[in-house]
Design a protein around this motif. Structure first.
Motif, mmCIF file in Angstrom:
data_model
loop_
_atom_site.group_PDB
_atom_site.id
_atom_site.type_symbol
_atom_site.label_atom_id
_atom_site.label_comp_id
_atom_site.label_asym_id
_atom_site.label_seq_id
_atom_site.Cartn_x
_atom_site.Cartn_y
_atom_site.Cartn_z
ATOM 1 N N VAL A 121 28.753 65.644 20.821
ATOM 2 C CA VAL A 121 29.030 64.315 20.440
ATOM 3 C C VAL A 121 30.420 63.995 21.028
ATOM 4 C CG1 VAL A 121 29.137 62.604 18.567
ATOM 5 C CG2 VAL A 121 27.611 64.634 18.326
ATOM 6 N N LEU A 123 29.123 58.745 21.070
ATOM 7 C CA LEU A 123 28.240 58.994 22.312
ATOM 8 C C LEU A 123 27.759 60.503 22.144
ATOM 9 C CD1 LEU A 123 27.431 58.283 24.986
ATOM 10 C CD2 LEU A 123 29.571 59.145 26.025
ATOM 11 N N GLY A 124 26.375 60.557 22.379
ATOM 12 C CA GLY A 124 25.906 62.089 22.273
ATOM 13 C C GLY A 124 25.550 62.415 23.816
ATOM 14 N N ARG A 125 25.227 63.632 24.063
ATOM 15 C CA ARG A 125 24.765 64.150 25.146
ATOM 16 C C ARG A 125 24.116 65.306 25.006
ATOM 17 N NH1 ARG A 125 29.934 66.130 29.093
ATOM 18 N NH2 ARG A 125 30.534 67.807 28.016
ATOM 19 N N TYR A 157 23.326 59.905 16.717
ATOM 20 C CA TYR A 157 24.482 59.887 17.287
ATOM 21 C C TYR A 157 24.957 58.593 18.100
ATOM 22 C CZ TYR A 157 25.760 64.176 14.742
ATOM 23 O OH TYR A 157 26.023 65.170 13.910
ATOM 24 N N ASN A 158 24.102 58.525 19.115
ATOM 25 C CA ASN A 158 24.405 57.315 19.955
ATOM 26 C C ASN A 158 24.090 55.797 19.176
ATOM 27 O OD1 ASN A 158 24.832 58.664 22.433
ATOM 28 N ND2 ASN A 158 22.871 58.624 22.803
ATOM 29 N N TRP A 165 34.527 65.985 23.678
ATOM 30 C CA TRP A 165 33.155 66.463 23.376
ATOM 31 C C TRP A 165 33.181 67.449 22.148
ATOM 32 C CZ3 TRP A 165 29.165 63.487 24.657
ATOM 33 C CH2 TRP A 165 29.173 62.799 25.977
ATOM 34 N N THR A 202 21.030 63.483 19.364
ATOM 35 C CA THR A 202 21.723 62.724 20.386
ATOM 36 C C THR A 202 21.131 61.262 20.054
ATOM 37 O OG1 THR A 202 21.942 64.381 21.823
ATOM 38 C CG2 THR A 202 22.226 62.047 22.777
ATOM 39 N N GLU A 203 20.038 61.080 19.760
ATOM 40 C CA GLU A 203 19.486 59.554 19.679
ATOM 41 C C GLU A 203 20.208 58.868 18.277
ATOM 42 O OE1 GLU A 203 15.431 57.062 18.532
ATOM 43 O OE2 GLU A 203 15.376 59.021 19.498
#
Length: 197
Positions: free
Chosen positions: A144, A130-132, A124-125, A150, A121-122
């Motif tokens: 992502v 946007l990652g979660r 992709y952000n 998503w 996630t880090e």
């Protein structure tokens, strides 16, 4: 024998002098990078080494998924209790788990699903997607967001799924139709036992 000792003493003095000179120089900003490998010195340089500017969002996510799968594997998350000791704290496993994505790739290369999801996630952000992190069935799952929805890319389980139109499925879509899990498009063997498991 005396000559050998004098020569040895001279070499030692030269080495000590060179060490002193080298230590006296400021080496900040010094970086050694191989022409055959990505620059792994920061999140930004890793992304710049792997992602090309003209890539579409899904292509970025897939290429970076491949990059991470080739460099990480499933194993207990690294812990660094030394930090607790240095700060005079009691050792607490959860507080000592590695939080540095660059160190994880360069030093350890392993973690459990929650750690992989965090690092993934880090990255992709940082690349503008946007990652979660989601949870499901005792598993932590990264997603992502791009193209208005998503998409599930699971480094830990080494897979992602596509629908009949080639769109990478989301966790919610897979929850509604578990058979989507059988459509693994990753280059690697998806660690999945079937839609009923």
């Amino acid at each position: 024998m005396v000559q050998f000792r004098l020569n040895s003493l001279f070499i030692i003095l030269v080495l000590l002098a060179c060490t002193g000179v080298i230590q006296g120089q400021d080496a900040s900003g010094l970086k050694v990078v191989s022409s055959k490998n990505p620059d792994m010195s920061s999140v930004e340089t890793i992304i710049a080494s792997v992602i090309k500017p003209d890539m579409k969002p899904q292509e970025k996510a897939e290429v970076f998924f491949d990059f991470l799968v080739q460099r990480t594997y499933h194993h207990n998350t690294p812990e660094e209790p030394l930090a607790d000791m240095l700060l005079n704290r009691k050792y607490q496993g959860e507080n000592s788990m590695l939080e540095d994505a660059v160190k994880m790739i360069n030093v350890y290369g392993f973690g459990l699903c929650g750690s992989h999801s965090k690092y993934q996630t880090e990255f992709y952000n940082a690349m503008g997607l946007l990652g979660r992190i989601c949870g499901g069935n005792g598993h932590t799952i990264p997603e992502v967001k791009y193209d208005g929805g998503w998409h599930y890319y699971d480094i830990d389980m080494m897979g992602y799924c596509k629908d009949k139109d080639g769109k990478v499925s989301s966790v919610a879509e897979i929850g509604k139709d578990k058979n989507l899990m059988m459509n693994n498009f990753a280059k690697y063997k998806h660690k999945f036992d079937g839609p009923n498991n």
